[in-house]
Design a protein around this motif. Sequence first.
Motif: not given
Length: 303
Positions: A184, A240, A244, A271, A284, A287
Amino acid sequence: MSAQKESIGFIGVGFMGQGMASCILAKGFPLTVMGHRNRKPVEELKAAGAQEAATPRELAEKASIIFLCVTGTPQVEAVVNGPDGIAAGAKPGTIIVDCSTSDPSSTVRLAAQLSAIGLHLCDAPLGGTPAQAALGQLSTMIGADSEVFARIKPVCDAWAQKVVHLGPVGDGHKMKLLNNFLSMGYGAIYSEALTLAQKIGITPQTFNSVISGGRMDCGFYQTFMQYVLQRDRDAHKFTLSNALKDVRYLETVANDAGVPNPVGNAVKNVYAQAVAAGKGDDFVPMLSDFVASQSRLSLADKG
């Protein structure tokens, strides 16, 4: 009990779980799955030979090893201890394998609670993508005692090409959080780097021409950029909101250990901003679009 005679239960046949369950069936293990809000994977698994249970308790009555592949700690605790939960139906000696990314402190507490009634809990979080799950090519990092590990390994081998026994219960989830901090974190860094690059006249295509195949390349980079360059939403199906959740769990681990994690905090906030903006169901690699939009840029614009 012979590994080949183990009856397997599986709760959570979503993006990852369906592929894992399919691989378990393909290796000849008897399999019972629990109903899922998305009926398609359940019906496909039933067509391949799986049985279906209506509740965790009913599933536990039929299985000697139960895999959980759910969102996180609250869901694990609910499916184990809730009304008609696994604990109410499981026979002594049953093993519960938590493949979710969970809070390690909860994992250890839950294992102790279940041990008192003759059940075993171990953690086997996952590495890889849904596409790899379907091919039996995941990796897993397992926290379990040696006897439990010996029983579950033949089943894990059905869906994982790399099975690592790290140590006692909880170690798998600890390592998974560290792993996801790296991945991440890379996602946040890639997003910021691509946004800056676009702003100063370096397109994602040009950026990739330098990074791909170099020392900064990796499997995560490739699936991330598959979305950025090809707009392939399915390149890496991990939301996402789940990302998180994982970096928040890591923050809790760091706080409990008394270790500062300023980089982890920064990653968490990237995030958190995206999820707060309503992007929690995005995957992801998307993002990158959110971070670019904060600077009124689009990575889909080739310039």
